[in-house]
Design an enzyme around this catalytic site. Structure first.
Site, PDB file in Angstrom:
ATOM      1  N   ASN A 193       0.646  -1.307   0.042  1.00 32.27           N
ATOM      2  CA  ASN A 193      -0.063   0.430   0.047  1.00 32.27           C
ATOM      3  C   ASN A 193       1.052   1.319   0.069  1.00 32.27           C
ATOM      4  O   ASN A 193       2.184   1.361   0.631  1.00 32.27           O
ATOM      5  CB  ASN A 193      -1.379   0.076   0.911  1.00 32.27           C
ATOM      6  N   CYS A 248       6.368   3.345   8.868  1.00 27.97           N
ATOM      7  CA  CYS A 248       5.830   3.081   7.432  1.00 27.97           C
ATOM      8  C   CYS A 248       7.046   3.287   6.699  1.00 27.97           C
ATOM      9  O   CYS A 248       7.880   4.718   6.550  1.00 27.97           O
ATOM     10  CB  CYS A 248       4.707   4.245   7.352  1.00 27.97           C
ATOM     11  N   ASN A 270       6.014  -3.392  10.695  1.00 23.64           N
ATOM     12  CA  ASN A 270       5.780  -2.339   9.972  1.00 23.64           C
ATOM     13  C   ASN A 270       5.577  -3.432   8.583  1.00 23.64           C
ATOM     14  O   ASN A 270       6.335  -5.027   8.250  1.00 23.64           O
ATOM     15  CB  ASN A 270       5.899  -1.104  10.055  1.00 23.64           C
TER      16      ASN A 270
END
Lengths: 434, 440
Positions: free
Chosen positions: A77, A139, A204
């Site tokens: 993503n 992220c 993550n």
């Protein structure tokens, strides 16, 4: 029914299944429905600093890797942190927590690496009555370009610094979410612990390009002809995540540091495996993004059934049980000898074991005219490739040789005692066995 | 419109719509997602049993892998390299006895990889494209006569054309295709597939088709041998065995192959007559094709009468079940005793170890129409040596006459299947090529 109640950092939840900070936990509507479905806790979608929220792309945010029958094996993503105003999120969090006091609710936070930014946001998070915070140092896309997310997680000194600020301005548990985009996961974990973190959560997402559009010659997901690396997650990343969890669990510098396991958890069994490697609970995202919130019913019933079968009465009974058996290669028992064995009743004669062994391994499988496949013990090194490629469960097994018998490959007797590389005569650095 | 219960032999028992539905594709093509799921089930076996089981040795695991990676055209090339009639074989092969029967997943689960339908997907995909996927080698100047444009002849002609030879392809019928065009059930070759496939195959070039030319009529082996560098015979079996029962000449008795040919060439199935009570004598694929199609045309009751027991039946168990699922009754161990107007007397049989014999006990069942499907016979031997009622061949179809090859149903060695005929035609072509230009 085993009791699935979990105590993680003093935060109680009815089960160890939390939703990870991600699109499923972006707003009140989702979180309420998740709690109704039975999730034990949520880590709210990452909050940013006060002010105009971030914006997302208006094209595809997700790329995918499929297995057979379009089964989702991995998603990547390029979505950023919440793109809704901070105030809206905080109000919703407070309402939800008030209505679901028995569930865990953690606020994920990502603000600039400046003390003031943390000093500003932490009291406001405190007001929501969230059970704790999770620092999003993970992220790898978008926000990292702005000096946040994995850009912080890749510098242990920054981690330690920010954790200290958080412990200074916030009095509930602080969890540090780690990025896997680093060579040695133990360093950021140590930094988090040194800064006073109550726990780490990992992993993550992993930097990735899921596919290349060969017509447009662009990575997917493609935004107007261009793509960027995204964060990879889902079942495909589970092995990577579990290794990192284990590394932290067995590192003397971080041993005992609570861990929240993340990375491809899709079933109760995945959760049990993470927990056996030392995780006090697990966080789930891709599986609910694929199947919806309802999967938690299977996770609860499955874990409960397995605990009953094993005689575990609480999750604490098995958390970390596998950690002592994670070791370095040099300590593996070189005196252990196994051989592949093919169950002829189960064999369907596909010959995949033969092709794999003949072409790429040790030429240790014989094929007869009538397609009977059998192991040549004198060649078999027990590499397990035949087991891996066999389409029939339990058709090929690895059978340990009994001590005292002769290994036809080496002509040597199988020894009962344990001996590893550190004492092996071929090891130039071997120390003589005492 | 008449009805299924109208007495005698009558046309229009079912409406045009009902007939269209009844004669639709037996196995509809897989949709794109089904293709990927089906292809994914292939284990890519080492020295795969399915390939061994294929008379044309198609590299099945390779073509399925090519499908699964999104290149069905490359898969089709793999198929056509081995079997230029791979499109028809995907439709008519008794896969349950061949590739799918040998599939390890048949052994493991009773659910083989759907090789036939995957093959159809690949071949349909490539055939839907413009042009022909093969090119010819430089012309050799050699001329070969191929007599019979059925599966063996088409296969032989195509391979010879690829190799640069000039082929004249003769057939007695007005259209090429042989039994593909005239002899198999309509629901296995829908949308005029046999004709389309023959036309597609001929796009290779170098093949001149001459229809209405039959060996034994205006063609003789002597003339062909004089005019051409080599001759391949793929003339099939033109005759039908007699029943050997009283009333064999009754008006109600016809050949199953003629009935099927008429059905295949019919432009309007509502005009095709069929009996109310149909009895098919025989036990092979032709018997099943005739019986099922009679039922689909609207016959009220259809019976296959086979003289031996189920295990000896030529039609596969799958074909037997297909017939049963359409309401066809299969009687075993009965042989025709006498045909009367409107009924047939069948005599029970038994084998006491000295051969099959009638027991003397008979049963009469209504029969407005009786189809003979007890095997076909060679009608034209061209003066060649015959053995076991077929043209004697050795090696890759070499007959006893120098320069003359034979393959398909007319020659020894096959199983009277499309796919074996294709293999024989192909192999003869390679042997002819070697004979004409040497192995170099």
């Amino acid at each position: 029914m085993a009791d699935l109640t979990t105590d993680f950092l003093g935060i109680k939840s009815p089960n160890p299944f939390w939703l990870a900070s991600a699109p499923p936990t972006d707003k009140e509507y989702n979180v309420r429905r998740a709690f109704e479905a039975g999730w034990g806790g949520v880590v709210w979608k990452t909050l940013g600093a006060e002010g105009p929220p971030v914006v997302n792309v208006n094209g595809p945010r997700y790329g995918v890797i499929y297995g057979a029958d379009r089964r989702v094996l991995g998603i990547n993503n390029i979505e950023l942190i919440t793109d809704r105003p901070l105030e809206v999120n905080l109000e919703e969090m407070a309402r939800v927590k008030a209505d679901y006091p028995d569930r865990a609710m953690i606020a994920s936070i990502m603000v600039p690496c400046e003390e003031q930014a943390w000093k500003d946001i932490l009291p406001r998070v405190q007001e929501t009555n969230a059970d704790g915070i999770e620092l999003n140092f993970g992220c790898p896309h978008g926000m990292a370009e702005r000096g946040m997310g994995s850009a912080v997680g890749q510098v242990p000194e920054y981690i330690e610094m920010v954790v200290r600020w958080c412990k200074k301005y916030y009095d509930r548990p602080v969890i540090v979410k780690l990025t896997p985009n680093i060579t040695d996961i133990r360093k950021p974990a140590q930094a988090a612990k040194n800064g006073g973190a109550d726990a780490v959560s990992l992993i993550n997402t992993i930097n990735s390009i899921t596919s290349v559009n060969l017509d447009a010659m662009s990575p997917e997901p493609m935004i107007d002809g261009k793509g960027t690396h995204g964060g990879y997650c889902g079942p495909a990343v589970k092995p990577i995540a579990m290794n990192m969890v284990a590394e932290i669990a067995r590192d003397p510098a971080t041993r005992g540091l609570p861990i929240s396991g993340i990375g491809g958890v899709s079933t109760w069994r995945d959760a049990a495996e993470f927990m056996a490697l030392g995780c006090g609970n697990v966080q789930v995202c891709t599986a609910v993004m694929t199947y919806g919130f309802k999967i938690v019913s299977e996770m609860k019933s499955g874990l409960s059934q397995w605990m009953d079968e094993k005689g575990y009465t609480s999750t604490a009974d098995f958390v970390g049980r596998a950690v002592p058996n994670v070791t370095d290669w040099q300590y593996l028992n070189l005196n252990y000898v196994a051989k592949a064995k093919i169950d002829q009743d189960k064999c369907i004669s596909c010959g995949r074991c033969y092709a794999a062994c003949e072409d790429t391994s040790h030429q240790a499988i014989a094929m007869s005219e009538d397609r009977t496949f059998s192991v040549i013990d004198a060649e078999c090194v027990a590499c397990n490739l035949c087991v891996d490629v066999c389409p029939v469960a339990d058709c090929i097994t690895m059978e340990a040789m009994n001590p005292g018998t002769i290994d036809p490959r080496t002509g040597k007797e199988v020894q009962e005692d344990y001996a590893n590389w550190t004492t092996h005569p071929n090891n130039p650095g071997a120390v003589a066995a005492e | 419109m008449t009805s299924t219960t109208a007495p005698g032999i009558a046309a229009g028992r079912l409406s045009a719509d009902a007939l269209a539905e009844a004669f639709a594709d037996l196995h509809a093509p897989l949709d794109p997602h089904e293709v990927l799921v089906a292809a994914d089930r292939c284990y890519f076996c080492h020295d795969a049993p399915c390939v061994t089981a294929c008379p044309t040795d198609i590299d099945i695991p390779l073509f399925i892998r090519q499908i699964s990676t999104g290149t069905p055209e490359a898969a089709a090339r793999t198929i056509f390299d081995a079997n230029i009639l791979g499109g028809m074989c995907a439709r008519v092969c008794p896969t349950e006895d061949l590739c799918e029967g040998a599939c390890v997943r048949e052994l493991a689960e009773g659910k083989p990889v759907e090789i036939g339908r995957l093959q159809r997907h690949a071949t349909d995909t490539l055939m839907a494209r413009q042009g022909h996927p093969f090119t010819r080698a430089p012309e050799t100047g050699k001329r070969v006569a191929v007599v019979g444009a059925g599966p063996a002849g088409l296969s032989c002609a195509h391979r010879l054309a690829i190799l640069g030879h000039d082929v004249t392809l003769y057939d007695a019928r007005p259209k090429p295709g042989g039994l593909n065009e005239y002899g198999i059930a309509a629901y296995k070759s829908t949308d005029d597939f046999a004709a389309r496939e023959a036309a597609w195959l001929m796009q290779i070039g170098g093949i001149t088709l001459e229809t209405g030319r039959a060996l034994g009529a205006d063609l003789t082996l002597d003339n062909l041998s004089a005019d051409f560098d080599a001759v391949f015979l793929g003339v099939g079996l033109g005759g039908v065995n007699a029943l050997g029962a009283d009333g064999d000449d009754n008006d109600s008795v016809t050949d199953a192959v003629s009935f099927i040919a008429e059905l295949r060439q019919a432009t309007d199935l509502t005009q095709l007559p069929v009996g109310r009570h149909v009895v098919v004598i025989g036990g092979g694929m032709t018997a099943v094709d005739a019986a099922v199609q009679s039922k689909l045309l609207g016959a009220e009751a259809v019976t296959i009468a086979y003289r031996r027991d189920r295990d000896r039946m030529g039609a596969s168990r799958y074909e037997q079940d297909l017939a049963a699922s359409h309401g066809v009754r299969i009687m075993f161990n009965v042989q025709p005793h006498a045909i009367h107007d409107g009924e047939i007397a069948l005599e029970y049989t038994a084998d006491d170890g000295t051969g099959l014999k009638g027991t003397g006990e008979t049963i009469r069942i209504p029969a407005d129409q009786v189809f003979r499907a007890i095997g076909q016979t060679l009608t034209t031997d061209g003066g060649l040596m015959i053995e076991d009622r077929k043209i004697k061949v050795t090696g890759a179809g070499r007959t006893t006459r120098m320069g003359v090859w034979a393959g398909g149903d007319c020659a020894q060695g096959g199983d009277d299947l499309t796919v074996t005929a294709v293999a024989q035609g192909r192999d003869s072509a390679m042997d002819i090529h070697s004979a004409l230009v040497g192995d170099a």
